[in-house]
Every structure is written in C-alpha cells, then in structure tokens.
Motif scaffolding. Sequence first.
Motif, mmCIF file in Angstrom:
data_model
loop_
_atom_site.group_PDB
_atom_site.id
_atom_site.type_symbol
_atom_site.label_atom_id
_atom_site.label_comp_id
_atom_site.label_asym_id
_atom_site.label_seq_id
_atom_site.Cartn_x
_atom_site.Cartn_y
_atom_site.Cartn_z
ATOM 1 N N PHE A 20 0.847 -1.180 0.000
ATOM 2 C CA PHE A 20 0.000 0.000 0.000
ATOM 3 C C PHE A 20 0.888 1.236 0.000
ATOM 4 O O PHE A 20 1.771 1.366 0.817
ATOM 5 C CB PHE A 20 -0.911 0.033 1.234
ATOM 6 N N ALA A 21 0.657 2.098 -0.951
ATOM 7 C CA ALA A 21 1.392 3.357 -1.007
ATOM 8 C C ALA A 21 0.439 4.496 -0.699
ATOM 9 O O ALA A 21 0.545 5.569 -1.252
ATOM 10 C CB ALA A 21 2.041 3.524 -2.375
ATOM 11 N N GLY A 22 -0.499 4.245 0.156
ATOM 12 C CA GLY A 22 -1.467 5.259 0.525
ATOM 13 C C GLY A 22 -2.868 4.712 0.464
ATOM 14 O O GLY A 22 -3.082 3.535 0.244
ATOM 15 N N PHE B 136 -2.731 -0.938 -7.113
ATOM 16 C CA PHE B 136 -2.174 0.410 -6.942
ATOM 17 C C PHE B 136 -3.222 1.375 -6.394
ATOM 18 O O PHE B 136 -3.285 2.539 -6.773
ATOM 19 C CB PHE B 136 -1.542 0.917 -8.241
ATOM 20 N N ASP B 137 -4.057 0.862 -5.502
ATOM 21 C CA ASP B 137 -5.054 1.683 -4.803
ATOM 22 C C ASP B 137 -5.959 2.444 -5.764
ATOM 23 O O ASP B 137 -6.420 3.545 -5.465
ATOM 24 C CB ASP B 137 -4.385 2.663 -3.838
ATOM 25 N N GLY B 138 -6.204 1.871 -6.939
ATOM 26 C CA GLY B 138 -7.098 2.501 -7.896
ATOM 27 C C GLY B 138 -6.453 3.567 -8.760
ATOM 28 O O GLY B 138 -7.133 4.254 -9.515
ATOM 29 N N VAL C 294 -1.586 8.849 -10.782
ATOM 30 C CA VAL C 294 -2.685 9.611 -11.365
ATOM 31 C C VAL C 294 -3.931 8.750 -11.216
ATOM 32 O O VAL C 294 -3.834 7.538 -11.041
ATOM 33 C CB VAL C 294 -2.426 9.994 -12.847
ATOM 34 N N PRO C 295 -5.110 9.341 -11.281
ATOM 35 C CA PRO C 295 -6.328 8.554 -11.065
ATOM 36 C C PRO C 295 -6.505 7.450 -12.105
ATOM 37 O O PRO C 295 -6.114 7.604 -13.262
ATOM 38 C CB PRO C 295 -7.447 9.583 -11.203
ATOM 39 N N TYR D 213 -6.685 -3.993 -12.995
ATOM 40 C CA TYR D 213 -5.886 -2.806 -13.277
ATOM 41 C C TYR D 213 -6.762 -1.765 -13.952
ATOM 42 O O TYR D 213 -7.590 -2.092 -14.804
ATOM 43 C CB TYR D 213 -4.722 -3.143 -14.221
ATOM 44 N N LEU D 214 -6.556 -0.500 -13.586
ATOM 45 C CA LEU D 214 -7.246 0.624 -14.206
ATOM 46 C C LEU D 214 -6.213 1.519 -14.880
ATOM 47 O O LEU D 214 -5.049 1.564 -14.459
ATOM 48 C CB LEU D 214 -7.998 1.442 -13.145
#
Length: 172
Positions: free
Chosen positions: A19-21, A93-95, A107-108, A122-123
């Motif tokens: 988790f990077a946030g 990657f937390d979305g 980026v989002p 993956y998004l």
Amino acid sequence: MKRFAMAVATAASLAAPAFAGEQYVDSTGFAVSGYDVVAYRGLAQNPVGTAQPAAVPGRADITAEYNGATFAFATAGNRELFLEDPAKYAPQFDGHCAYGVSKGGKVPGNPKLWRIVDDRLYLNITPNVVGFWEEDIPGNISLADGNWPQIEPAEASHNPIPQFESMAPVAE
C-alpha cells in the motif's frame, strides 16, 4: 546464506499487498467511482486493442470499507465476496492508473478503462494511455510492481479523472 535470506524477504514482500497510501476516491466519495469491483470478474474481457465491456455501477446502499475508502456493490452477494477477500477484488495500486505507476507516478484510474491480468484488476487513466499500457502489459506490470513501494502516499493525485463522467452509485 545471505542470498537465501534476501530471496525469502523478497518473496514475502511480493506475497503481501503493498500500500502506497489510501485508495483513490473521486468526487463521488466512493472507491473506483462507485463501480462494483467484484462485477468486473463476471464481464467477458475483450482482446487487447479493443474497449472493455461497460463497468457495473454499485449501489449506495450496498457498501463495504477497505483501505480507507467506501466500495459500492451492485448486489449483496458481490459485497459478501468482497468482504471474504478485499485484496483480491480491489484494483491494484489503490485505484491509480497502472501505466502511471509503471512510469513512477500516481494519477487517477478510470474504472471504465480496466483489464484483469493474472486475477488482478488494473485501471488506466485515458484511452491513449490504455494503448501504451497494452503495448507491453507484462513489462508495465513488472515496472509498476517495482515502483509502487517507493511512491510516497502523499504523491497521490487528487485531480478528477480526465475524459470521464462520473456516475455516482445509485440509491435503490
């Protein structure tokens, strides 16, 4: 012996989710813009180079908390599946955009630009970025997995997703 210890430590770090946030949350107030992360598994994936099927919107009254965010689901059954193993269903990657992470930034991620690879969601951020991502999906995943632990949580983008009309979860 030192090599063996390093190999074990590396394997252990790959097995645990990094988790990077917190999860990316847009103006809807929901993770993945309120789309049902479990429902992606029931959609037929299109070949590389073609658009994926439409994501399934969640409902505002069927939710669960995970990684600092509220996830919405289309059905109570999908919510239950999510609660059994949230890390399996939550986007990587937390979305955030997988290609962006492969390049070292956050980026989002756009929930309408998705792909499941090796049972992971993956998004990506825009259709153009999807093209770059799809040029070398395994290579981009490898780069992103390597970059992700070093990206600071505070580096997360709080900008809206470009070229995206958010559809807040529906209330039933």
